[in-house]
Design a protein around this motif. Structure first.
Motif, mmCIF file in Angstrom:
data_model
loop_
_atom_site.group_PDB
_atom_site.id
_atom_site.type_symbol
_atom_site.label_atom_id
_atom_site.label_comp_id
_atom_site.label_asym_id
_atom_site.label_seq_id
_atom_site.Cartn_x
_atom_site.Cartn_y
_atom_site.Cartn_z
ATOM 1 N N SER A 53 0.828 -1.211 0.000
ATOM 2 C CA SER A 53 0.000 0.000 0.000
ATOM 3 C C SER A 53 0.858 1.255 0.000
ATOM 4 O O SER A 53 0.556 2.219 -0.708
ATOM 5 C CB SER A 53 -0.925 0.013 1.214
ATOM 6 N N ASN A 54 1.934 1.239 0.763
ATOM 7 C CA ASN A 54 2.825 2.394 0.817
ATOM 8 C C ASN A 54 3.558 2.572 -0.512
ATOM 9 O O ASN A 54 3.750 3.701 -0.973
ATOM 10 C CB ASN A 54 3.823 2.264 1.961
ATOM 11 N N ALA A 55 3.964 1.473 -1.137
ATOM 12 C CA ALA A 55 4.632 1.557 -2.438
ATOM 13 C C ALA A 55 3.698 2.190 -3.473
ATOM 14 O O ALA A 55 4.114 3.075 -4.238
ATOM 15 C CB ALA A 55 5.077 0.163 -2.887
ATOM 16 N N ILE A 56 2.461 1.761 -3.490
ATOM 17 C CA ILE A 56 1.476 2.330 -4.415
ATOM 18 C C ILE A 56 1.262 3.807 -4.111
ATOM 19 O O ILE A 56 1.234 4.649 -5.014
ATOM 20 C CB ILE A 56 0.148 1.540 -4.347
ATOM 21 N N TRP A 57 1.137 4.138 -2.833
ATOM 22 C CA TRP A 57 0.924 5.529 -2.431
ATOM 23 C C TRP A 57 2.083 6.404 -2.904
ATOM 24 O O TRP A 57 1.871 7.483 -3.474
ATOM 25 C CB TRP A 57 0.760 5.607 -0.915
ATOM 26 N N LEU A 58 3.327 5.943 -2.695
ATOM 27 C CA LEU A 58 4.493 6.729 -3.106
ATOM 28 C C LEU A 58 4.517 6.952 -4.619
ATOM 29 O O LEU A 58 4.767 8.067 -5.086
ATOM 30 C CB LEU A 58 5.786 6.025 -2.667
ATOM 31 N N ALA A 59 4.254 5.903 -5.378
ATOM 32 C CA ALA A 59 4.268 6.027 -6.836
ATOM 33 C C ALA A 59 3.136 6.934 -7.323
ATOM 34 O O ALA A 59 3.332 7.741 -8.242
ATOM 35 C CB ALA A 59 4.192 4.644 -7.485
ATOM 36 N N CYS A 60 1.978 6.829 -6.709
ATOM 37 C CA CYS A 60 0.855 7.694 -7.089
ATOM 38 C C CYS A 60 1.116 9.148 -6.709
ATOM 39 O O CYS A 60 0.698 10.068 -7.429
ATOM 40 C CB CYS A 60 -0.449 7.179 -6.483
ATOM 41 N N ARG A 61 1.822 9.384 -5.608
ATOM 42 C CA ARG A 61 2.176 10.754 -5.250
ATOM 43 C C ARG A 61 3.119 11.346 -6.287
ATOM 44 O O ARG A 61 3.045 12.529 -6.612
ATOM 45 C CB ARG A 61 2.847 10.818 -3.859
ATOM 46 N N TYR A 62 4.007 10.515 -6.820
ATOM 47 C CA TYR A 62 4.901 10.970 -7.891
ATOM 48 C C TYR A 62 4.067 11.405 -9.099
ATOM 49 O O TYR A 62 4.339 12.447 -9.700
ATOM 50 C CB TYR A 62 5.888 9.866 -8.273
ATOM 51 N N VAL A 63 3.071 10.614 -9.451
ATOM 52 C CA VAL A 63 2.176 10.959 -10.559
ATOM 53 C C VAL A 63 1.543 12.318 -10.283
ATOM 54 O O VAL A 63 1.526 13.205 -11.156
ATOM 55 C CB VAL A 63 1.087 9.874 -10.751
ATOM 56 N N ASP A 64 1.026 12.493 -9.077
ATOM 57 C CA ASP A 64 0.388 13.765 -8.717
ATOM 58 C C ASP A 64 1.363 14.932 -8.851
ATOM 59 O O ASP A 64 1.008 15.988 -9.389
ATOM 60 C CB ASP A 64 -0.149 13.707 -7.282
ATOM 61 N N GLU A 65 2.574 14.752 -8.364
ATOM 62 C CA GLU A 65 3.574 15.823 -8.437
ATOM 63 C C GLU A 65 3.888 16.200 -9.876
ATOM 64 O O GLU A 65 4.104 17.379 -10.178
ATOM 65 C CB GLU A 65 4.856 15.399 -7.714
ATOM 66 N N GLN A 66 3.915 15.222 -10.750
ATOM 67 C CA GLN A 66 4.212 15.503 -12.156
ATOM 68 C C GLN A 66 3.058 16.208 -12.856
ATOM 69 O O GLN A 66 3.274 17.069 -13.701
ATOM 70 C CB GLN A 66 4.558 14.202 -12.898
ATOM 71 N N LEU A 67 1.843 15.845 -12.500
ATOM 72 C CA LEU A 67 0.669 16.386 -13.198
ATOM 73 C C LEU A 67 0.135 17.683 -12.617
ATOM 74 O O LEU A 67 -0.364 18.538 -13.353
ATOM 75 C CB LEU A 67 -0.454 15.345 -13.227
ATOM 76 N N ASP A 68 0.212 17.851 -11.309
ATOM 77 C CA ASP A 68 -0.398 19.026 -10.680
ATOM 78 C C ASP A 68 0.294 20.319 -11.129
ATOM 79 O O ASP A 68 1.504 20.477 -10.982
ATOM 80 C CB ASP A 68 -0.357 18.910 -9.157
ATOM 81 N N GLY A 69 -0.485 21.181 -11.717
ATOM 82 C CA GLY A 69 0.023 22.491 -12.132
ATOM 83 C C GLY A 69 0.840 22.435 -13.413
ATOM 84 O O GLY A 69 1.465 23.431 -13.776
ATOM 85 N N ASN A 70 0.863 21.328 -14.108
ATOM 86 C CA ASN A 70 1.671 21.208 -15.324
ATOM 87 C C ASN A 70 0.839 20.883 -16.545
ATOM 88 O O ASN A 70 1.349 20.314 -17.503
ATOM 89 C CB ASN A 70 2.740 20.121 -15.144
ATOM 90 N N ASP A 71 -0.399 21.228 -16.534
ATOM 91 C CA ASP A 71 -1.289 20.881 -17.641
ATOM 92 C C ASP A 71 -0.991 21.772 -18.849
ATOM 93 O O ASP A 71 -1.085 22.989 -18.765
ATOM 94 C CB ASP A 71 -2.744 21.046 -17.214
ATOM 95 N N THR A 72 -0.630 21.142 -19.957
ATOM 96 C CA THR A 72 -0.348 21.902 -21.186
ATOM 97 C C THR A 72 -1.425 21.693 -22.234
ATOM 98 O O THR A 72 -1.331 22.207 -23.326
ATOM 99 C CB THR A 72 1.010 21.493 -21.806
ATOM 100 N N ALA A 73 -2.419 20.881 -21.898
ATOM 101 C CA ALA A 73 -3.464 20.560 -22.890
ATOM 102 C C ALA A 73 -4.458 21.691 -23.014
ATOM 103 O O ALA A 73 -4.619 22.526 -22.205
ATOM 104 C CB ALA A 73 -4.193 19.287 -22.471
#
Length: 193
Positions: free
Chosen positions: A173-193
């Motif tokens: 669960s923690n591994a999934i949480w960490l990887a999903c937080r990485y996804v959030d960090e990459q996407l949040d505030g970086n929308d170019t579409a």
């Protein structure tokens, strides 16, 4: 070969690797565990490397199915949800059992020296990178999407590897949480579409 017999050999391969490691696993041990003659393995798979390749193809099929099941439940094409599904699929029960983790580790080390296995590893690696990159590209520039995809692929592999090396402490669960937080960090505030 009958699908049932093939599955018996794949299960026996994983169980033998789990018990003895790849180097100490013999065709005789695997065949005995599967209840078949050693000649069948040589005939259908060409030996231990061919059997390991078939076993990894089975594990990779399970991985693909676990990601697909999660993606099939999604209502749309939201990149974040698809990336979460990829992360969760890589930590699916089918990928984190002791026998499967040890087989993955054996495959990775052997693939560095065996061209057929190396090709299979490259295909798997490219598929993961391509799927992740495609989803990030929905919101990021091409260069940023590629960088984010390399980072997420490395994070998934790294978290999985740490878990495989200390399975009694593997907090999925923690591994999934960490990887999903990485996804959030990459996407949040970086929308170019």
């Amino acid at each position: 070969m009958e699908p049932i017999r093939r599955q018996q050999l794949i299960d026996a391969t994983m169980a033998t690797i789990d018990e003895a490691g790849l180097a100490d696993s013999t065709i005789m041990q695997i065949s005995r565990r599967a209840g078949v003659s050693a000649g069948i393995i040589s005939h259908y798979f060409g030996g231990k490397d061919g059997l390991l390749e078939a076993t990894m193809r089975h594990i990779l099929t399970d991985l693909g199915a676990s990601v697909a099941r999660r993606r099939d439940t999604l209502s749309g094409s939201d990149a974040r949800e698809h990336l979460y599904a990829i992360v969760e699929g890589n930590f699916d029960r089918s990928q984190v059992s002791q026998a499967v983790m040890k087989t993955w580790l054996a495959f990775w080390t052997t693939s560095m020296h065996k061209p057929d296995l190396q090709r299979l590893q490259r295909v798997n690696d490219r598929r993961l990178y391509s799927n992740i990159s495609y989803q990030f590209r929905k919101h990021l520039t091409l260069d940023r999407a590629r960088t984010a995809a390399r980072g997420l692929a490395a994070l998934i592999d790294g978290l999985w590897l740490r878990g495989a090396l200390s399975p009694e402490k593997f907090d999925i669960s923690n591994a999934i949480w960490l990887a999903c937080r990485y996804v959030d960090e990459q996407l949040d505030g970086n929308d170019t579409a």
